[in-house]
Design an enzyme around this catalytic site. Structure first.
Site, PDB file in Angstrom:
ATOM      1  CD  GLU A 224      -3.245  -1.026   0.334  1.00 54.53           C
ATOM      2  OE1 GLU A 224      -3.093  -0.059  -0.494  1.00 54.53           O
ATOM      3  OE2 GLU A 224      -3.858  -2.000   0.125  1.00 54.53           O
ATOM      4  CB  CYS A 258      -1.630   7.393   1.312  1.00 55.51           C
ATOM      5  SG  CYS A 258      -3.011   6.517   1.763  1.00 55.51           S
TER       6      CYS A 258
END
Ligand code: NAD
Length: 477
Positions: A224, A258
């Site tokens: 991720e 993110c």
């Protein structure tokens, strides 16, 4: 007994190795937990998040200097608890074998299906920006899939890491879930261990090192990662609501997210409107923002310095930098939101993921130009388009490749427990959240059960009339 607070990373890694061995032994004693057992574990996880709520908020404040209570409650506590409750409700259905069609001409009445099977002992390497959402969050689907887990929090969030260790030790048997805290050496060695699956959340640079280290033992990895997520405003979308939404999303965790909007694309003729609406939004809603309790601290002074350099470089290259609030340097870890107007592509803030409250605003002349620009860069974790024109939204969605996509919103796809979440290419690989996460952390075992009236013996030597007859029939002879 849970992993203790090790004196050194060498000691910590020995403890993790021992924990993998004991979790694997426990896994082999119970390799396929029932739906009821999994629901119980998920219930315990949800209960743990709610029980420790006040201490979670305290720990977030300790590590970030200031961390808004609402963000802690909504994302780190209730987000995880809700995700666990959703998985508990769904898990029995997720566990069901999925029948797959077979050709009766070859396989007769034989049956094929996919059975999700627990993988075993999983590692979870967590970044500092969402210390609970990215540790206990993926734990939801890891436990739903019937696994055992060791979590490694970031050394940048020592208070959250210690609290997580305490919470987990008080809630789960260490042979089901354990937490290992340590420094960079522990991070380096964690992916070299023999996991049945490893999840890493962090930057593409470190993600590459993790994937290389894990490859040595052929450990499958979910990465991720991060990158630059664009928000595209079409000509019909320059209004106070959309601009307020984009600025608000940018300010979640002070931009240290993110899937934050990394930069904004605005029709050239409307650049001035964007600035005017952004200033108006700031004047109404963000007065003294960076001195208040809604402004998350930058995680360290080193990270704050990096952000300062991004702005200094933009100024030194003659870019217009608009601070949407009067500067106040009294708290060195907090920063107001700044716009950087039309920065050239070679500036660090256009090459690196920003990860802070700086928003480059770039003019464009056509949607095709926007799409080509996105496709020239690395594949983003998210692409966000704002328009009332469905054809434009579909065009951007279908002609760019990103982990997720939002229409008339930014980053919200990450808040939906049923929606697989992850990246593509440099923004990552694999998914967590919902059934996609359950499958990611399961061995999707393909099963065949022989029936009657098949011709499968034709596949093996000695090849004779049965095989030639099948070939002829398949070729229509
Ligand atoms: P980072 O990748 O810089 O990680 C730093 C960590 O890496 C440190 O904690 C260190 O202990 C560890 N490390 C250093 N060398 C290592 C090695 N050789 N092997 C293994 N670990 C090593 O990331 P960060 O600062 O923790 O987080 C910020 C990044 O994470 C951003 O890029 C952001 O986009 C990304 N992120 C992604 C997601 C997602 O879900 N895709 C979520 C949050 C953050």
């Amino acid at each position: 007994m849970p992993i203790m607070n090790a004196n050194s990373d060498d000691q910590a890694i020995e403890q993790v190795q021992a924990r993998i061995a004991s979790q694997r032994a426990a896994f082999l004693r119970n390799p396929y937990p029932s739906a009821a057992e999994r629901r119980e574990r998920l219930g315990a996880l949800a209960g743990m998040m709610l029980r420790y709520r006040p201490r979670i908020l305290e720990a977030l404040n300790a590590d970030f200097g200031v961390h808004p209570q609402a963000a802690g409650e909504l994302i780190e506590v209730l987000g995880v608890a809700g995700r666990a409750a959703f998985a508990a409700e769904q898990v029995q259905q997720w566990m069901q074998p999925e029948p797959r069609p077979t050709d009766p001409g070859l396989f007769g009445s034989g049956k094929a299906y996919v059975l999700p099977q627990p993988k075993g002992v999983l590692g979870n390497m967590v970044p500092w920006n969402f210390p609970f959402d990215l540790s206990a969050g993926p734990l939801v689907e890891m436990l739903a899939a019937g696994n055992r887990v060791v979590i490694k929090p970031s050394e940048y969030t020592p208070a959250c890491g210690e609290l997580l260790r305490e919470m987990v030790a008080a809630t789960f048997d260490a042979d089901l879930v354990d937490v290992a805290v340590g420094g960079v050496e522990l991070s380096r060695r964690f992916p070299t261990l023999r996991w049945d699956h490893l999840l890493f959340t962090g930057s593409p640079q470190v993600g590459r090192l993790v994937a290389l280290a894990a490859a040595d033992k052929l450990v499958p990895v979910t990465l991720e990662l991060g990158g630059k997520c664009p928000a595209i405003l079409a000509a019909d979308a320059l209004d106070a609501r959309n601009i307020g939404h984009i600025l608000g999303i940018k300010l979640i965790k002070g931009g240290q997210m993110c899937i934050s909007v990394d930069y904004c694309l605005v029709p050239s003729a409307q650049l001035g409107d964007f600035v005017r609406l952004a200033r108006a939004h700031a004047a109404e809603y963000l007065r003294a923002y960076s001195r208040g309790q809604d402004c998350t601290g930058i995680i360290s002074l080193r990270h704050r310095e990096r952000l300062r350099h991004l702005l200094d470089e933009a100024r030194s290259r003659g870019c217009e930098v608009i601070e949407l609030e009067q500067r106040d340097d009294s708290d060195p870890r907090r920063m107001p939101l700044s716009l950087v107007i039309d920065p050239p592509p070679d500036l660090a803030l256009m090459r690196e993921e920003i990860f802070g409250p700086i928003l480059p605003v770039l003019p464009y002349d056509s949607i095709e130009q926007v799409i080509a620009g996105i496709n020239q860069g690395e594949r983003p974790l998210g692409v966000y388009v704002f328009t009332g024109d469905q054809a434009i939204a579909d065009q951007v969605r279908d002609q760019t490749v990103s982990g997720g996509f939002c229409h008339n919103a930014a980053a919200v796809h990450g808040a939906i427990p049923s929606l697989g979440f992850g990246g593509v290419g440099h923004s990552g690989s694999g998914r967590h959240h919902g059934v996609d996460g359950f499958r990611e952390f399961s061995n999707m075992k393909g099963v065949f059960v022989r029936g009657e009236n098949d011709h499968i013996d034709a596949l093996a030597p000695p090849y004779g009339a049965l095989a030639s007859g099948l070939v002829a029939a398949a070729l229509g002879g």
